[in-house]
Design an enzyme around this catalytic site. Structure first.
Site, PDB file in Angstrom:
ATOM      1  N   ARG A  28      38.470  68.649  55.059  1.00 30.57           N
ATOM      2  CA  ARG A  28      39.234  67.498  55.566  1.00 30.57           C
ATOM      3  C   ARG A  28      38.908  67.178  57.021  1.00 30.57           C
ATOM      4  NH1 ARG A  28      43.914  65.314  52.313  1.00 30.57           N
ATOM      5  NH2 ARG A  28      43.362  66.104  50.275  1.00 30.57           N
ATOM      6  N   ARG A  32      43.366  61.994  58.382  1.00 30.15           N
ATOM      7  CA  ARG A  32      44.465  61.377  59.118  1.00 30.15           C
ATOM      8  C   ARG A  32      44.701  61.924  60.527  1.00 30.15           C
ATOM      9  NH1 ARG A  32      48.668  61.730  54.193  1.00 30.15           N
ATOM     10  NH2 ARG A  32      47.388  63.573  53.835  1.00 30.15           N
ATOM     11  N   ARG A  41      42.252  52.785  58.394  1.00 31.58           N
ATOM     12  CA  ARG A  41      43.275  52.666  57.342  1.00 31.58           C
ATOM     13  C   ARG A  41      44.303  51.575  57.607  1.00 31.58           C
ATOM     14  NH1 ARG A  41      45.137  53.125  53.708  1.00 31.58           N
ATOM     15  NH2 ARG A  41      46.311  54.960  53.123  1.00 31.58           N
ATOM     16  N   ASP A  77      37.656  61.057  47.193  1.00 29.78           N
ATOM     17  CA  ASP A  77      38.812  61.875  46.829  1.00 29.78           C
ATOM     18  C   ASP A  77      38.572  62.480  45.458  1.00 29.78           C
ATOM     19  OD1 ASP A  77      41.655  62.523  47.806  1.00 29.78           O
ATOM     20  OD2 ASP A  77      41.889  62.142  45.680  1.00 29.78           O
ATOM     21  N   TYR A 154      46.874  67.173  37.988  1.00 24.21           N
ATOM     22  CA  TYR A 154      47.338  65.832  38.401  1.00 24.21           C
ATOM     23  C   TYR A 154      47.514  64.918  37.182  1.00 24.21           C
ATOM     24  CZ  TYR A 154      46.775  66.979  43.321  1.00 24.21           C
ATOM     25  OH  TYR A 154      46.923  67.540  44.554  1.00 24.21           O
TER      26      TYR A 154
HETATM   27  O1  1CP Z   1      36.733  65.043  55.324  1.00 21.96           O
HETATM   28  C1  1CP Z   1      37.222  65.193  54.211  1.00 21.96           C
HETATM   29  O2  1CP Z   1      37.256  66.309  53.658  1.00 21.96           O
HETATM   30  C2  1CP Z   1      37.802  64.003  53.545  1.00 21.96           C
HETATM   31  C3  1CP Z   1      37.420  63.778  52.122  1.00 21.96           C
HETATM   32  C4  1CP Z   1      38.512  64.239  51.153  1.00 21.96           C
HETATM   33  C5  1CP Z   1      38.470  65.379  50.318  1.00 21.96           C
HETATM   34  C6  1CP Z   1      37.410  66.461  50.286  1.00 21.96           C
HETATM   35  C7  1CP Z   1      39.725  63.565  50.865  1.00 21.96           C
HETATM   36  C8  1CP Z   1      40.177  62.327  51.514  1.00 21.96           C
HETATM   37  N1  1CP Z   1      40.343  64.207  49.835  1.00 21.96           N
HETATM   38  C9  1CP Z   1      39.626  65.330  49.490  1.00 21.96           C
HETATM   39  C10 1CP Z   1      39.906  66.296  48.419  1.00 21.96           C
HETATM   40  C11 1CP Z   1      41.240  66.341  47.799  1.00 21.96           C
HETATM   41  N2  1CP Z   1      42.086  65.311  47.469  1.00 21.96           N
HETATM   42  C12 1CP Z   1      41.834  67.550  47.322  1.00 21.96           C
HETATM   43  C13 1CP Z   1      41.171  68.901  47.362  1.00 21.96           C
HETATM   44  C14 1CP Z   1      41.187  69.502  48.713  1.00 21.96           C
HETATM   45  C15 1CP Z   1      42.545  69.956  49.213  1.00 21.96           C
HETATM   46  O3  1CP Z   1      43.132  70.828  48.573  1.00 21.96           O
HETATM   47  O4  1CP Z   1      42.961  69.431  50.236  1.00 21.96           O
HETATM   48  C16 1CP Z   1      43.081  67.209  46.763  1.00 21.96           C
HETATM   49  C17 1CP Z   1      44.083  68.156  46.138  1.00 21.96           C
HETATM   50  C18 1CP Z   1      43.231  65.797  46.846  1.00 21.96           C
HETATM   51  C19 1CP Z   1      44.350  64.981  46.307  1.00 21.96           C
HETATM   52  C20 1CP Z   1      44.925  64.099  47.352  1.00 21.96           C
HETATM   53  N3  1CP Z   1      44.323  62.974  47.797  1.00 21.96           N
HETATM   54  C21 1CP Z   1      46.101  64.291  48.091  1.00 21.96           C
HETATM   55  C22 1CP Z   1      47.093  65.448  47.925  1.00 21.96           C
HETATM   56  C23 1CP Z   1      48.051  65.058  46.870  1.00 21.96           C
HETATM   57  C24 1CP Z   1      49.167  66.065  46.617  1.00 21.96           C
HETATM   58  O5  1CP Z   1      50.236  65.892  47.248  1.00 21.96           O
HETATM   59  O6  1CP Z   1      48.999  66.960  45.794  1.00 21.96           O
HETATM   60  C25 1CP Z   1      46.211  63.212  48.992  1.00 21.96           C
HETATM   61  C26 1CP Z   1      47.319  62.948  49.979  1.00 21.96           C
HETATM   62  C27 1CP Z   1      45.058  62.391  48.799  1.00 21.96           C
HETATM   63  C28 1CP Z   1      44.669  61.168  49.554  1.00 21.96           C
HETATM   64  C29 1CP Z   1      43.619  61.412  50.564  1.00 21.96           C
HETATM   65  N4  1CP Z   1      42.352  61.856  50.274  1.00 21.96           N
HETATM   66  C30 1CP Z   1      41.608  61.955  51.422  1.00 21.96           C
HETATM   67  C31 1CP Z   1      42.454  61.542  52.518  1.00 21.96           C
HETATM   68  C32 1CP Z   1      42.040  61.488  53.952  1.00 21.96           C
HETATM   69  C33 1CP Z   1      43.704  61.215  51.966  1.00 21.96           C
HETATM   70  C34 1CP Z   1      44.897  60.646  52.726  1.00 21.96           C
HETATM   71  C35 1CP Z   1      44.951  59.211  52.407  1.00 21.96           C
HETATM   72  C36 1CP Z   1      45.501  58.364  53.490  1.00 21.96           C
HETATM   73  O7  1CP Z   1      46.731  58.220  53.572  1.00 21.96           O
HETATM   74  O8  1CP Z   1      44.713  57.782  54.259  1.00 21.96           O
END
Ligand code: 1CP
Length: 347
Positions: A28, A32, A41, A77, A154
């Protein structure tokens, strides 16, 4: 040893060749906690961002410009896969993801739009290709996907959860359905990750964020066969695959069965224990992401100590410095800079 270039160092560590110091990237690292990401965003929805090669490259490059990192991760994602299958994934402001069509019985699985799904994911390989062009060989590139069980979690829950009970019940109540869904997710993921590699990713990481909820027997029965459907074709083509299982310390003894090149270790895993068990694998990790909220001094001390451990066991090769999970959104960029500076100072 002469100072290496970031991508050269990252590839050397992946291939078990000598390195001047361990390469570093952070789960990550684009997200954010960075002001530029938040700025992007303000003007683009999450899916809109993911579908724009210019914007995904911009947010993937921002951490490289700020910090001494050795690799970029394509911006996307894990939930693009259920979205491509027609499950209707949305991200509400400030909330987790929501899926319009949950998987709860055989009719739901039959409705998955498997045909054409790999093509609908083409925007992610476009993002990799665009990033590759922009970086021009300066940094390594990681592609990624969710591991099958984490995606199933999910799909069955219809959104986020702490315990993903729906999926864990399904494994035992509707085992055949769960196995078919896992195989479907795995086969699509294999094709999707191969496309990311063909577009220029140097390695791909499978995120099994919720795999640690399962015991060893269930992980072996359900997750390992599904992961192998992904890793076998990829590794047969010489692609490198890393596996991250959050909360998977109890699974470490069986993770070797997943047929991967390396493991990304959760912060609760003891590095030396992992190395003793897996002397030939790439190991990545595994600082506690909470350290980045604790200030520069603790971050630097923990980083220096981890590098010492890596060097004792391996002369530092086959080791990639990272966190044991993603950067928390309230992390100050200054401590991320301190972490990367500390790694760079060990060259
Ligand atoms: O630099 C980076 O790593 C960004 C790329 C990235 C990656 C590798 C994002 C962007 N998401 C992910 C993987 C991801 N997404 C995982 C596996 C890694 C981990 O455990 O953190 C998971 C479980 C998700 C699912 C997901 N997508 C969530 C969590 C949901 C939950 O509550 O269970 C969320 C909030 C997202 C949205 C998301 N994806 C990425 C970002 C920056 C965001 C936030 C979106 C935003 O509001 O801008």
């Amino acid at each position: 040893m002469l100072e290496m270039e970031p991508r050269e160092r990252f590839l050397a560590a992946l291939n078990g060749a000598p390195v001047d110091r361990p390469p570093v990237w952070l789960m990550r690292q684009a997200g954010r906690y960075l002001p530029d990401y938040r700025e992007v965003r303000k003007h683009a929805g999450f899916w809109e961002l993911c579908h724009s090669p210019e914007l995904t490259t911009r947010v993937a490059q921002e951490p490289l410009a700020r910090f001494k990192l050795d690799a970029a991760i394509v911006f996307s994602d894990i939930l693009v896969v259920p979205e491509a299958l027609g499950l209707g994934v949305t991200f509400g402001a400030g909330e987790g993801p929501q899926l319009a069509h949950r998987l709860s019985g055989p009719a739901d699985l039959a409705a998955w739009k498997v045909e054409g799904a790999a093509q609908r994911l083409g925007f992610v390989s476009d993002a990799v290709r665009h990033l590759k062009g922009a970086l021009n060989g300066s940094h390594g590139i990681l592609g990624f996907a969710g591991a099958p069980f984490t995606l199933l979690a999910y799909c069955t829950e219809g959104g986020g959860s702490d315990d993903f009970l729906e999926a864990r019940v399904m494994l035992h109540q509707q085992s055949a359905l769960a196995e078919r869904a896992l195989a479907t997710l795995a086969d699509l993921t294999a094709e999707y990750l191969e496309a990311q590699c063909a577009a220029g990713a140097d390695t791909v990481q499978l995120f099994d964020t919720w795999g640690g909820l399962l015991d060893r027997e269930d992980y072996m029965r359900f997750c390992v066969p599904a992961i192998r459907r992904i890793t076998e074709p990829l590794r047969a083509k010489g692609r490198k695959v890393l596996l991250f299982v959050r909360g998977g310390q109890h699974l470490l003894p069986v993770l070797g069965e997943a047929n991967v090149d390396g493991f990304s270790l959760d912060w609760r895993v003891d590095w030396r224990e992992a190395r003793t068990r897996y002397p030939r694998h790439v190991l990545q990790g595994n600082l506690d992401p909470a350290l980045l909220l604790a200030g520069e001094a603790p971050v630097r001390a923990a980083t220096a100590s981890l590098i010492r451990t890596m060097r004792e066991a391996d002369h530092g090769t086959r080791c990639i410095l990272n966190l044991g999970h993603g950067i928390h959104k309230d992390t100050p960029p200054q401590t991320v800079a301190a972490l990367c500076d500390e790694v760079a100072a060990h060259g």
